[in-house]
Write a protein that holds these residues in place. Structure first.
Motif, PDB file in Angstrom:
ATOM      1  N   CYS A   1     -15.697   7.573 -13.388  1.00 46.34           N
ATOM      2  CA  CYS A   1     -15.951   8.037 -14.619  1.00 46.34           C
ATOM      3  C   CYS A   1     -16.427   9.487 -14.580  1.00 46.34           C
ATOM      4  N   MET A   2     -17.436   9.994 -13.520  1.00 43.19           N
ATOM      5  CA  MET A   2     -17.589  10.923 -13.134  1.00 43.19           C
ATOM      6  C   MET A   2     -16.865  12.049 -12.447  1.00 43.19           C
ATOM      7  N   THR A   3     -15.977  11.233 -11.660  1.00 44.32           N
ATOM      8  CA  THR A   3     -15.119  12.279 -10.951  1.00 44.32           C
ATOM      9  C   THR A   3     -13.840  11.840 -11.496  1.00 44.32           C
ATOM     10  N   GLY A   4     -13.768  11.712 -12.881  1.00 47.73           N
ATOM     11  CA  GLY A   4     -12.644  11.979 -13.981  1.00 47.73           C
ATOM     12  C   GLY A   4     -11.315  10.848 -13.181  1.00 47.73           C
ATOM     13  N   HIS A   5     -11.679   9.670 -12.633  1.00 46.09           N
ATOM     14  CA  HIS A   5     -10.792   8.888 -12.330  1.00 46.09           C
ATOM     15  C   HIS A   5     -11.017   7.824 -13.466  1.00 46.09           C
ATOM     16  N   PHE A   6     -10.884   8.011 -15.043  1.00 51.66           N
ATOM     17  CA  PHE A   6     -10.675   7.270 -16.290  1.00 51.66           C
ATOM     18  C   PHE A   6     -10.208   6.170 -15.829  1.00 51.66           C
ATOM     19  N   TYR A   7      -8.931   5.338 -15.246  1.00 54.32           N
ATOM     20  CA  TYR A   7      -8.094   4.498 -15.394  1.00 54.32           C
ATOM     21  C   TYR A   7      -8.937   3.549 -14.606  1.00 54.32           C
ATOM     22  N   SER A   8      -9.260   4.008 -13.303  1.00 51.42           N
ATOM     23  CA  SER A   8      -9.924   3.080 -12.811  1.00 51.42           C
ATOM     24  C   SER A   8     -11.148   2.831 -13.253  1.00 51.42           C
ATOM     25  N   GLY A   9     -12.034   3.938 -13.446  1.00 50.12           N
ATOM     26  CA  GLY A   9     -13.359   3.783 -13.890  1.00 50.12           C
ATOM     27  C   GLY A   9     -12.648   1.919 -15.179  1.00 50.12           C
TER      28      GLY A   9
ATOM     29  N   GLY B   1     -10.387 -10.629  -6.253  1.00 48.61           N
ATOM     30  CA  GLY B   1      -9.935 -10.475  -5.554  1.00 48.61           C
ATOM     31  C   GLY B   1      -8.352  -9.922  -5.273  1.00 48.61           C
ATOM     32  N   ALA B   2      -7.498  -9.458  -6.143  1.00 47.33           N
ATOM     33  CA  ALA B   2      -6.751  -9.140  -5.986  1.00 47.33           C
ATOM     34  C   ALA B   2      -7.211  -7.464  -5.454  1.00 47.33           C
ATOM     35  N   SER B   3      -8.457  -7.020  -7.207  1.00 51.93           N
ATOM     36  CA  SER B   3      -9.267  -5.656  -7.185  1.00 51.93           C
ATOM     37  C   SER B   3      -9.270  -5.359  -5.703  1.00 51.93           C
ATOM     38  N   ALA B   4     -10.010  -5.975  -5.066  1.00 57.87           N
ATOM     39  CA  ALA B   4     -10.579  -5.823  -3.405  1.00 57.87           C
ATOM     40  C   ALA B   4      -9.222  -5.817  -2.838  1.00 57.87           C
ATOM     41  N   ALA B   5      -8.641  -6.543  -3.102  1.00 61.16           N
ATOM     42  CA  ALA B   5      -7.721  -6.159  -2.217  1.00 61.16           C
ATOM     43  C   ALA B   5      -6.814  -4.984  -1.991  1.00 61.16           C
ATOM     44  N   ILE B   6      -6.640  -4.475  -2.927  1.00 60.76           N
ATOM     45  CA  ILE B   6      -5.674  -2.900  -3.594  1.00 60.76           C
ATOM     46  C   ILE B   6      -6.756  -2.185  -2.776  1.00 60.76           C
ATOM     47  N   ASP B   7      -7.673  -2.771  -3.757  1.00 59.46           N
ATOM     48  CA  ASP B   7      -9.181  -1.069  -3.218  1.00 59.46           C
ATOM     49  C   ASP B   7      -9.494  -1.237  -1.420  1.00 59.46           C
ATOM     50  N   GLY B   8      -8.689  -1.570  -1.051  1.00 57.61           N
ATOM     51  CA  GLY B   8      -9.469  -1.806   0.720  1.00 57.61           C
ATOM     52  C   GLY B   8      -8.157  -0.919   0.434  1.00 57.61           C
ATOM     53  N   VAL B   9      -7.005  -1.547   0.849  1.00 58.14           N
ATOM     54  CA  VAL B   9      -5.623  -0.759   0.883  1.00 58.14           C
ATOM     55  C   VAL B   9      -6.015   1.282   0.550  1.00 58.14           C
ATOM     56  N   ASP B  10      -7.437   1.288  -0.765  1.00 50.70           N
ATOM     57  CA  ASP B  10      -6.579   2.346  -0.885  1.00 50.70           C
ATOM     58  C   ASP B  10      -8.445   3.445  -0.049  1.00 50.70           C
TER      59      ASP B  10
END
Length: 174
Positions: free
Chosen positions: A39-47, A77-86
Motif C-alpha cells: 500500500c505504501m508503494t502504491g501496489h493496491f491490488y497486491s495489497g 501456497g499459490a500466492s507464495a509460488a507466484i510471488d516467488g517467481v516475481d
C-alpha cells in the motif's frame, strides 16, 4: 462480514495446536506487514490480494476448521509460488541494484524489493503453520483421558465442535 473478518477465537485444550496457532499468527503479522509495504508503494491490488489472504488465514487460525485451513493453505501456497517467481524475476532484472543505497533516497525501490522478499516467505510460513494446525482425532481424543472434570468436558466439547459442519457449509434448509 463481521463473522468472516472478526471470527470468534476458539481456544483449544491441545497445547500443540495452540503453539501452531501462535506460529500462524506470527506469519499473519508478516503478511500484514507486506500488505502495508504494498500500500505504501502504491501496489493496491497486491495489497488487496494480501489482505484477502490475511482475512482467510485469520479465520482459519481462529476456527481451526479443516475447510478453512485447507482454503488458506491453498491460497497462501499459490500466492507464495507466484510471488516467488516475481522475486526471482526482480532479482534477475535488477541484479546488483536490488537494494539501492542510500536507502532514504531510493525508498520506493527498496520497499518494493523488501516486499518481494517478505511476501513469499510470509506466505510459506503461514501455509506451513496452518498445515501443522489441523486438529487430528488422536490429538483431540487423547485429551479426553485427562482428569475427570472440566478438562475432559472441554475436550469433549472441542471434539464435538470439530465434528460439526460449519454453518456456511450446510445446505439451505438443512
Amino acid at each position: 462480514c463481521g463473522n468472516l473478518c472478526f471470527p470468534e477465537y476458539r481456544p483449544s485444550v491441545i497445547e500443540s495446536l495452540e503453539e501452531s496457532r501462535e506460529e500462524l499468527g506470527l506469519a499473519l503479522v508478516g503478511q500484514l506487514t507486506v500488505v502495508a509495504f504494498h500500500c505504501m508503494t502504491g501496489h493496491f491490488y497486491s495489497g488487496l490480494t494480501g489482505m484477502l489472504i490475511f482475512v482467510v488465514g485469520n479465520h482459519a487460525r481462529c476456527t481451526l476448521r479443516h475447510a478453512n485451513l485447507t482454503g488458506y493453505v491453498f491460497m497462501s501456497g499459490a500466492s507464495a509460488a507466484i510471488d516467488g517467481v516475481d522475486f526471482l524475476q526482480r532479482v534477475v532484472s535488477l541484479g546488483g541494484g536490488f537494494f539501492v543505497l542510500p536507502f532514504e533516497e531510493n525508498l520506493y525501490d527498496n520497499l518494493c524489493s523488501l516486499a518481494s522478499i517478505l511476501r513469499p516467505a510470509a506466505d510459506l510460513a503461514g501455509a506451513r503453520a496452518a498445515w501443522a494446525s489441523y486438529p487430528t482425532p488422536d490429538a483431540i481424543y487423547a485429551n479426553t483421558g485427562l482428569a475427570a472434570g472440566a478438562a475432559s468436558r472441554d475436550a469433549a466439547a472441542e471434539a464435538e465442535y470439530y465434528a460439526t459442519v460449519p454453518d456456511w457449509a450446510r445446505p439451505p434448509g438443512g
